[in-house]
Design an enzyme around this catalytic site. Structure first.
Site, mmCIF file in Angstrom:
data_model
loop_
_atom_site.group_PDB
_atom_site.id
_atom_site.type_symbol
_atom_site.label_atom_id
_atom_site.label_comp_id
_atom_site.label_asym_id
_atom_site.label_seq_id
_atom_site.Cartn_x
_atom_site.Cartn_y
_atom_site.Cartn_z
ATOM 1 N N ASP A 132 0.540 -0.942 0.032
ATOM 2 C CA ASP A 132 -0.035 0.053 -0.170
ATOM 3 C C ASP A 132 0.796 1.226 -0.118
ATOM 4 O O ASP A 132 0.454 2.193 -0.654
ATOM 5 C CB ASP A 132 -1.126 -0.010 1.096
ATOM 6 N N SER B 118 -15.080 4.570 26.112
ATOM 7 C CA SER B 118 -14.939 3.235 25.471
ATOM 8 C C SER B 118 -15.035 2.172 26.431
ATOM 9 O O SER B 118 -14.412 2.203 27.299
ATOM 10 C CB SER B 118 -13.407 3.350 24.597
ATOM 11 N N LEU C 231 -5.999 -7.026 12.653
ATOM 12 C CA LEU C 231 -7.380 -6.832 12.245
ATOM 13 C C LEU C 231 -7.771 -5.293 12.161
ATOM 14 O O LEU C 231 -8.845 -4.877 11.844
ATOM 15 C CB LEU C 231 -8.261 -7.658 13.075
ATOM 16 N N SER C 232 -6.881 -4.406 12.414
ATOM 17 C CA SER C 232 -7.074 -2.763 12.094
ATOM 18 C C SER C 232 -8.274 -2.309 13.038
ATOM 19 O O SER C 232 -9.054 -1.610 12.475
ATOM 20 C CB SER C 232 -7.149 -2.468 10.988
ATOM 21 N N SER C 233 -8.198 -2.491 14.228
ATOM 22 C CA SER C 233 -9.143 -1.893 15.337
ATOM 23 C C SER C 233 -8.763 -0.347 15.166
ATOM 24 O O SER C 233 -9.808 0.041 15.416
ATOM 25 C CB SER C 233 -8.809 -2.324 16.632
ATOM 26 N N GLU D 221 -4.555 9.354 11.691
ATOM 27 C CA GLU D 221 -3.855 8.524 12.158
ATOM 28 C C GLU D 221 -2.523 8.888 11.781
ATOM 29 O O GLU D 221 -1.385 8.856 12.443
ATOM 30 C CB GLU D 221 -3.961 7.005 11.584
ATOM 31 N N ASP E 95 -6.324 0.035 5.199
ATOM 32 C CA ASP E 95 -6.995 -0.283 6.324
ATOM 33 C C ASP E 95 -8.342 0.616 6.255
ATOM 34 O O ASP E 95 -9.369 0.015 6.473
ATOM 35 C CB ASP E 95 -6.175 -0.310 7.741
HETATM 36 P P1 ADP Z 1 -4.473 -2.516 15.112
HETATM 37 O O1 ADP Z 1 -3.711 -3.491 14.126
HETATM 38 O O2 ADP Z 1 -5.490 -3.059 16.154
HETATM 39 O O3 ADP Z 1 -5.192 -1.492 14.393
HETATM 40 P P2 ADP Z 1 -3.024 -0.444 16.365
HETATM 41 O O4 ADP Z 1 -1.891 -0.164 17.350
HETATM 42 O O5 ADP Z 1 -2.888 0.526 14.904
HETATM 43 O O6 ADP Z 1 -3.295 -1.823 16.312
HETATM 44 O O7 ADP Z 1 -4.236 0.345 16.930
HETATM 45 C C1 ADP Z 1 -4.516 0.039 18.230
HETATM 46 C C2 ADP Z 1 -5.000 1.294 18.968
HETATM 47 O O8 ADP Z 1 -6.408 1.822 18.559
HETATM 48 C C3 ADP Z 1 -5.225 0.672 20.615
HETATM 49 O O9 ADP Z 1 -4.105 0.731 21.447
HETATM 50 C C4 ADP Z 1 -6.260 1.971 21.070
HETATM 51 O O10 ADP Z 1 -5.372 3.323 21.350
HETATM 52 C C5 ADP Z 1 -7.020 2.174 19.835
HETATM 53 N N1 ADP Z 1 -8.368 1.661 19.861
HETATM 54 C C6 ADP Z 1 -8.926 0.460 18.934
HETATM 55 N N2 ADP Z 1 -10.041 0.068 19.408
HETATM 56 C C7 ADP Z 1 -10.216 0.742 20.581
HETATM 57 C C8 ADP Z 1 -11.380 0.701 21.294
HETATM 58 N N3 ADP Z 1 -12.482 0.046 21.144
HETATM 59 N N4 ADP Z 1 -11.529 1.514 22.310
HETATM 60 C C9 ADP Z 1 -10.279 2.404 22.675
HETATM 61 N N5 ADP Z 1 -9.336 2.415 21.607
HETATM 62 C C10 ADP Z 1 -9.158 1.749 20.640
HETATM 63 MG MG MG Z 2 -4.136 -0.131 13.111
#
Ligand code: ADP
Ligand code: MG
Length: 381
Positions: free
Chosen positions: A34, A65, A124-126, A159, A171
């Protein structure tokens, strides 16, 4: 009431609110391409970040959250600017607010309650799920009918420029715009997207996700180093990006680089773009049953040429293949996170058990298993 709605009510009172959600994603193939203007093929998964949200008249952005139960984070609207103190997880939320306003989409006060079942840090890109869900909520509540692709771009900007994480656009584009039953063929250099039908179950198959639960600390530094190597190689070749190397010109391009590491980085990117094209053609032709060899070839290229795999990812891939998977690869940036395996429906348990046994035999933390199927992107619920 949904958990996000309950959290909203218990935090902000019983007023009206609206609900939105955005999914996590898995990348079927096209890894580290990407940020090289290349090709990716992600799909949204049935794990989502939900947000219940409402406007407020107080000139405040307040966010809570369920995954961070100890705190309500509050900023005055005028104070939401990059470069301030580290806001931790709330930076993703305030960052999207800032990106929207900075792009000219005026917003006022807003209350947000978040609840997610996208695991954090599993590849999984939370983060994109969080950004896209709150981006859709904020823009919709203030009457901006933005295309989902714009929400994705503003989420990436948040981001990059607010949180300070130099991620690509894959993502966010996946979380925002994927469709149920499809993979998203995203050509980043040409800025085109196309939803390609992807229904492994129609061919008696499933995508088994093996979350290795490994997170190696060197991931961020190595990611930056890979980006730098790709830029360096492109510069030495006089190109804007490695995307500009045609597959048939790979040998010639490699011959013009004097560094063996750079040569291998380039080979991964060019062959990976080719594998994405192959998989798209296979999905359009004979369907999901044909894509296994390309998935496995992608893993080997990431392991040997791009050098972003790790023991846990390799063990999971090898165990899955030995137990009957048609193909398997790491997905996400590497150095931990998850493996996806293309598995006959009647072999899901066997493959899962083989992965678990292989981890047990090496005294590794046991993986978490789930099947994933292509789900809908960001939406108003
Ligand atoms: P990922 O691969 O899961 O995207 P990242 O490090 O890029 O990992 O992002 C994860 C970060 O996003 C967490 O440490 C937190 O700061 C934020 N995050 C994701 N989901 C939540 C949630 N449900 N509540 C609060 N923060 C979240
Ligand atoms: Mg991420």
């Amino acid at each position: 009431m949904s958990p996000a709605a309950e959290l909203f009510t218990s935090t902000f009172g019983s007023g009206e609110f609206a609900e939105f959600s955005a999914p996590g994603r898995v990348n079927l193939i096209g890894e580290h391409t990407d940020y090289n203007n290349g090709l990716v093929l992600p799909f949204a998964i049935d794990a989502r970040t939900h947000v219940a949200a409402a406007r407020n008249e107080d000139g405040l952005v307040r966010v809570v959250s369920a995954q961070r139960p100890e705190e309500i984070r509050t900023l005055k609207v005028a104070d939401i600017l990059p470069g301030g103190e580290d806001l931790g997880w709330a930076g993703y939320v305030f960052g999207v607010y800032w990106a929207l306003v900075d792009a000219g989409h005026s917003l006022g006060g807003i209350d947000l309650a978040i609840d997610s079942n996208v695991p954090v840090g599993a590849g999984l890109s939370s983060s994109a799920a969080l950004e896209c869900a709150v981006g859709l909520a904020m823009s919709t509540l203030y009457g901006h009918d933005l295309p989902l692709a714009d929400i994705a771009r503003l989420s990436q900007r948040a981001e990059n420029d607010f949180v300070g994480m130099p991620c690509g656009l894959m993502d966010q584009m996946a979380s925002a715009t994927c469709r149920e039953g499809s993979v998203l063929f995203f050509d980043i250099g040409h800025d085109t997207t196309e939803n390609i039908p992807f229904d492994p179950s129609a061919d008696g198959l499933a995508i088994l996700l093996i979350d290795t639960r490994a997170h190696h600390a060197l991931a961020d530094g190595e990611y930056a180093a890979r980006r730098a190597s790709c830029e360096q190689a492109a510069a030495q070749l006089g190109l804007n990006s490695l995307r500009d190397i045609e597959f048939d010109d790979l040998d010639e391009a490699m011959a013009r680089l004097d560094d063996d590491v750079l040569r291998r980085r380039v080979r991964h990117i060019v062959t990976e773009n080719r594998r994405v094209e192959n998989v798209v053609a296979e999905l359009r032709g004979s369907g999901a049953s044909a894509i296994g060899p390309d998935m496995t070839a992608s893993h080997l290229s990431l392991r040997d040429d791009f050098e972003v795999s790790c023991l846990e990812l390799d063990v999971a891939v090898e165990a899955a293949l030995a137990a009957g998977a048609l193909g398997a690869r790491m997905t996400g940036g590497g150095f931990g996170g998850s493996v996806i395996a293309l598995v006959p429906l009647d072999a899901i348990e066997t493959v899962g058990r083989a992965a678990t046994d292989a981890f047990q035999a090496r005294a590794l933390t046991l993986p978490v298993l789930r099947t994933v199927s292509p789900a809908q992107g960001a939406r108003f619920d």
